[in-house]
Structure formats: C-alpha cells, structure tokens
Motif scaffolding. Structure first.
Motif, mmCIF file in Angstrom:
data_model
loop_
_atom_site.group_PDB
_atom_site.id
_atom_site.type_symbol
_atom_site.label_atom_id
_atom_site.label_comp_id
_atom_site.label_asym_id
_atom_site.label_seq_id
_atom_site.Cartn_x
_atom_site.Cartn_y
_atom_site.Cartn_z
ATOM 1 N N LEU A 193 -9.524 -6.415 3.219
ATOM 2 C CA LEU A 193 -10.138 -7.397 2.310
ATOM 3 C C LEU A 193 -9.718 -7.061 0.883
ATOM 4 N N PRO A 194 -8.922 -8.230 0.111
ATOM 5 C CA PRO A 194 -8.484 -8.036 -0.985
ATOM 6 C C PRO A 194 -9.719 -7.611 -2.094
ATOM 7 N N HIS A 195 -10.801 -8.311 -1.880
ATOM 8 C CA HIS A 195 -11.936 -7.980 -2.912
ATOM 9 C C HIS A 195 -13.164 -7.223 -2.124
ATOM 10 N N GLY A 196 -12.628 -6.140 -1.275
ATOM 11 C CA GLY A 196 -13.652 -5.467 -0.540
ATOM 12 C C GLY A 196 -14.487 -4.684 -1.400
ATOM 13 N N THR A 197 -15.683 -5.121 -2.099
ATOM 14 C CA THR A 197 -16.378 -4.290 -2.814
ATOM 15 C C THR A 197 -16.941 -3.180 -2.169
ATOM 16 N N ALA A 198 -17.321 -1.994 -2.737
ATOM 17 C CA ALA A 198 -17.498 -0.903 -2.022
ATOM 18 C C ALA A 198 -18.718 -1.043 -1.159
ATOM 19 N N SER A 199 -18.635 -0.440 0.127
ATOM 20 C CA SER A 199 -19.734 -0.664 1.183
ATOM 21 C C SER A 199 -20.188 0.770 1.324
ATOM 22 N N ASP A 200 -21.156 0.840 2.353
ATOM 23 C CA ASP A 200 -21.645 2.118 2.898
ATOM 24 C C ASP A 200 -20.919 2.738 3.891
ATOM 25 N N LYS A 201 -19.736 2.224 4.154
ATOM 26 C CA LYS A 201 -18.764 2.593 5.220
ATOM 27 C C LYS A 201 -18.279 4.076 4.844
ATOM 28 N N VAL A 202 -18.233 5.121 5.880
ATOM 29 C CA VAL A 202 -17.877 6.350 5.392
ATOM 30 C C VAL A 202 -16.250 6.508 5.591
ATOM 31 N N ILE A 203 -15.688 7.128 4.615
ATOM 32 C CA ILE A 203 -14.289 7.256 4.498
ATOM 33 C C ILE A 203 -13.854 8.310 5.576
ATOM 34 N N GLU A 204 -12.704 7.940 6.424
ATOM 35 C CA GLU A 204 -12.282 8.866 7.475
ATOM 36 C C GLU A 204 -11.144 9.116 7.295
ATOM 37 N N ASP A 205 -10.828 10.356 8.023
ATOM 38 C CA ASP A 205 -9.518 11.015 8.006
ATOM 39 C C ASP A 205 -8.484 10.029 8.594
ATOM 40 N N VAL A 228 -5.354 5.241 -2.224
ATOM 41 C CA VAL A 228 -5.216 6.897 -1.953
ATOM 42 C C VAL A 228 -4.989 7.235 -0.357
ATOM 43 N N ALA A 229 -4.338 8.269 -0.132
ATOM 44 C CA ALA A 229 -4.267 8.323 1.502
ATOM 45 C C ALA A 229 -5.321 9.639 1.485
ATOM 46 N N VAL A 230 -6.146 9.375 2.762
ATOM 47 C CA VAL A 230 -7.106 10.532 3.247
ATOM 48 C C VAL A 230 -6.552 11.243 4.317
ATOM 49 N N GLY A 231 -6.213 12.290 4.262
ATOM 50 C CA GLY A 231 -5.582 12.990 5.673
ATOM 51 C C GLY A 231 -4.394 12.193 5.880
ATOM 52 N N GLN A 232 -3.813 12.089 6.853
ATOM 53 C CA GLN A 232 -2.347 11.493 7.465
ATOM 54 C C GLN A 232 -2.685 10.219 8.028
ATOM 55 N N PRO A 233 -2.169 8.875 7.210
ATOM 56 C CA PRO A 233 -2.443 7.635 7.747
ATOM 57 C C PRO A 233 -1.303 7.582 8.522
ATOM 58 N N SER A 234 -1.563 6.579 9.492
ATOM 59 C CA SER A 234 -0.475 6.084 10.674
ATOM 60 C C SER A 234 0.907 5.792 10.209
ATOM 61 N N PRO A 347 -1.840 8.676 -11.611
ATOM 62 C CA PRO A 347 -0.393 8.728 -10.885
ATOM 63 C C PRO A 347 -0.551 7.947 -9.537
ATOM 64 N N LYS A 348 0.330 7.613 -8.818
ATOM 65 C CA LYS A 348 0.536 6.931 -7.536
ATOM 66 C C LYS A 348 0.678 7.797 -6.698
ATOM 67 N N GLU A 349 -0.061 7.579 -5.546
ATOM 68 C CA GLU A 349 0.122 8.469 -4.212
ATOM 69 C C GLU A 349 1.520 8.303 -3.642
ATOM 70 N N GLN A 350 2.165 9.388 -3.225
ATOM 71 C CA GLN A 350 3.550 9.334 -2.391
ATOM 72 C C GLN A 350 2.896 9.510 -1.031
ATOM 73 N N VAL A 351 3.209 8.613 -0.205
ATOM 74 C CA VAL A 351 2.856 8.972 1.398
ATOM 75 C C VAL A 351 3.991 9.122 2.359
#
Ligand SMILES: CSCC[C@H](N)C(=O)N1CCC[C@H]1C(=O)O
Length: 351
Positions: A193-205, A228-234, A347-351
C-alpha cells in the motif's frame, strides 16, 4: 517579501488582471507571513496588499505580517465589503484551483466585478525557493533525520506499526515540530500500500517496513522514506529492495538543472522496468516540497516541468506487489546551479 508582491503584480499584468484574491493557506502565508493562514485571505492590488483575518488573530496577525502588508480584522463577509471599493472597476484574479464554488458566489455578489479564474500565479513563484525557504526545509529535514535515528531501534519484530508512528510523532513534537502528514508505516504485505498509514499490525520477523514521514517546522515541510528490513526478508523482497535502491540512487545522481522532470522519472522507471517491476512502480517519481508537502514541480511520466536551481524535490521510486509487500526509498533533494544536494541524511538499509 516586497519582491514577492511585485512579482505577483507583474504576473497579474501579464495575464491582464489588476488584482488577486488569495485564498489558499500556503499562498496566504507565503505572501503575508501570517502563521494561521487557514483563517486568512489576502487582497493584492497595484497599490495595496491586505491580509484579512478575524478577531481571534488581532495580536498574532500584526506580529506576523511582513512589511508592506496591511492587516484588516473583519469577519469573512465584512472582509468582502471592505475589499469591494478597493477592487472597483478591476478585473480580479481568483485562485481557480482553491476557491470553492460557494466562496466564488459570495465574491460575485459582494464585488460586481469581472473575476478571472487564474491557475498557479502564486504556486509558480513558490516553485523556486528563496534561501530562507531552503533553510526552512533543511531544518525540518535535519530534525526528521534526528527523530528517525532515535526511533529506528523500535522498528523490530513484536512492535505494532502504530507504535512506530507514535514514537515518530512524539519525537517531532518534542523537538518543536509537527507531523507533515499521517505517518506511513507499512510492514509485510501492507508494504504493497503506497499510502499505508500505520495500523495496529504487529511487525514480524522477515518483514520489510516502509516508513514515510515528514516534519513541519515553522510552516516548512520535509518528506523522506526509508524501508527497513526486520530479520531476514525473502530473496524476492531483497531483489525488489535492491532494484528500488538502484533506481533511487540513479535518479538522484541524474538530477541537473535544465532537465525535464519527465526525463528524470524515466531514469528510475527504466531501471525498474528492466527488473520486471514497471507495473509495480504505481506512482510518479516525486514532487516539490515547501509550504505544502505536495507542490510543484511534478516529477511524473512525461512531465514537461523543468528543474531549476532552488527547487526542492523528492525522489521516491517504489515497487508494490499485492500479497507480498513493497519497498519505497525517498530522498529530499535541493536542485543547485551545478547539480543537486541531498538534504535527507538517514542511512539506507543494505539488504
Ligand atoms: C503526503 S502523504 C505521502 C508522502 C509520500 N512521501 C508521497 O509523496 N508519496 C508516497 C507514494 C507516492 C507519493 C505520492 O504521490 O503520494
């Protein structure tokens, strides 16, 4: 400031009008200095520049206004009555893209003059920022960078998107700013969602988290996105991330005064198309930023707007894949005489 009024008068002369009724808040602020422009209107004639506001702002308006601007305290209808003799016999420009139909009817009724719906008289002037305006945007972005650095550790598995948004908003408020727009925090599949305003979704690994926010400081805005990458994205998410990063960096490096904004959009779009992500880049490359978050120039496909020194623009390619997620990376950039200066330093993430 007087120079701004003179340039407006010259622009009115070129379109054959003698006066301008200003109703868009950003332009009222730009031309008068009034810090509550949503409750102000301006009349500019060959000899006068009048700010109309109501009695809630008697003290504030006089403190705020620039030299050469007269303050008249009057309720809206009284303001039109006060302005009527000042515009008698003139052809008056109104801001066609801002004036409501009912406000137009009231003007017609009160003034009995020829009204001309004008487009972009003030916006065209606002495209190129004066030095103090650039410093205003720079200060807003510096503040946003500091807030992002403080909040970055909270973007982790187990946190809700809205917790990240609240932390950013609180950081902005504590530093004397407000949020320029509803903070976007879109994690995992919500990243599509390009305009995905913050929801109550929990951020997951394994989530990529798109964070897009801005500071409004003394009227001037910033706008920046980091994913931002949380844990290891696919592997597929990493591929998309690196494609967007490549497109973003190439577009920033291509910025040159004199170029068409549409050609800059093409730099990023061609790279994403090459990665099979042309359809996924569902919006334009960017926009101007100043007293309004979205203002000219338009950095979109085919845009004929020409980049000029003093313009402040965003470069924000993205790729959005339903059911999978998305990535956007955005920098705020000043167009200079010989190229560009990046104003956002997070800084930008390096993934
Ligand atoms: C004013 S809310 C959106 C701020 C954001 N940085 C932005 O301008 N965009 C996000 C998606 C594309 C672009 C837009 O055109 O809205």
């Amino acid at each position: 400031m007087q120079q701004r009024l003179e340039r407006i008068r010259a622009a009115l002369g070129r379109e054959g009008t003698q006066a301008l009724w200003v109703s868009s808040p950003a332009s009222v602020r730009y031309l008068s200095g009034f810090t509550h422009p949503e409750d102000g209107r301006m009349l500019i004639t060959p000899t006068q520049a009048v700010l109309y506001t109501d009695s809630r702002y008697t003290v504030q308006a006089r403190e705020d206004v620039n030299e050469g601007v007269e303050v008249v305290i009057a309720a809206p209808q009284k303001a039109l009555e006060d302005a009527a003799p000042k515009v008698e016999g003139m052809k008056v420009a109104v801001e066609g893209t801002h004036l409501t139909v009912s406000a137009l009817e009231k003007l017609k009724e009160a003034w009995k003059v020829q009204l001309h719906p004008s487009e972009g008289v003030v916006e065209n002037l606002r495209l190129i920022k004066a030095e103090d305006e650039v410093e205003g945007v720079r200060a807003a972005q510096d503040l946003a960078d500091r807030v992002f650095a403080a909040v970055r550790p909270q973007i982790k598995a187990g946190a809700r998107e809205v917790d990240v948004a609240i932390a950013l908003e609180q950081g902005l408020r504590q530093a004397g700013a407000t949020s320029a727009f509803d903070v976007i925090v879109a994690s995992g599949v919500r990243g599509a969602l390009p305009h995905g305003t913050a929801s109550d979704k929990v951020i997951e690994d394994g989530d990529l988290v798109t964070v897009d926010f801005g500071a409004n400081l003394n009227g001037y805005n910033s706008d920046m996105t980091r994913t931002v990458a949380v844990g290891q994205p696919s592997d597929e998410l990493k591929r998309i991330y690196n494609a967007v990063l490549e497109a973003e960096e190439a577009a920033v490096q291509a910025i040159k005064p004199g170029m068409k904004a549409g050609d800059l959009d093409a730099v990023a779009r061609d790279i994403l198309e090459g990665h099979g992500l042309g359809e996924a880049f569902a919006h334009s490359l960017g926009h101007g930023v100043g007293l309004v978050v979205h203002e000219g120039p338009r950095l979109s496909k085919g845009s004929e707007d020409v980049l000029k020194p003093g313009m402040v623009i965003t470069i924000e390619p993205g790729a959005y894949v339903e059911g999978l997620g998305g990535v956007r990376i955005e920098d705020l950039v000043l167009v200079t005489e010989d190229g560009y200066e990046v104003l956002s330093h997070s800084p930008k993430e390096q993934v």
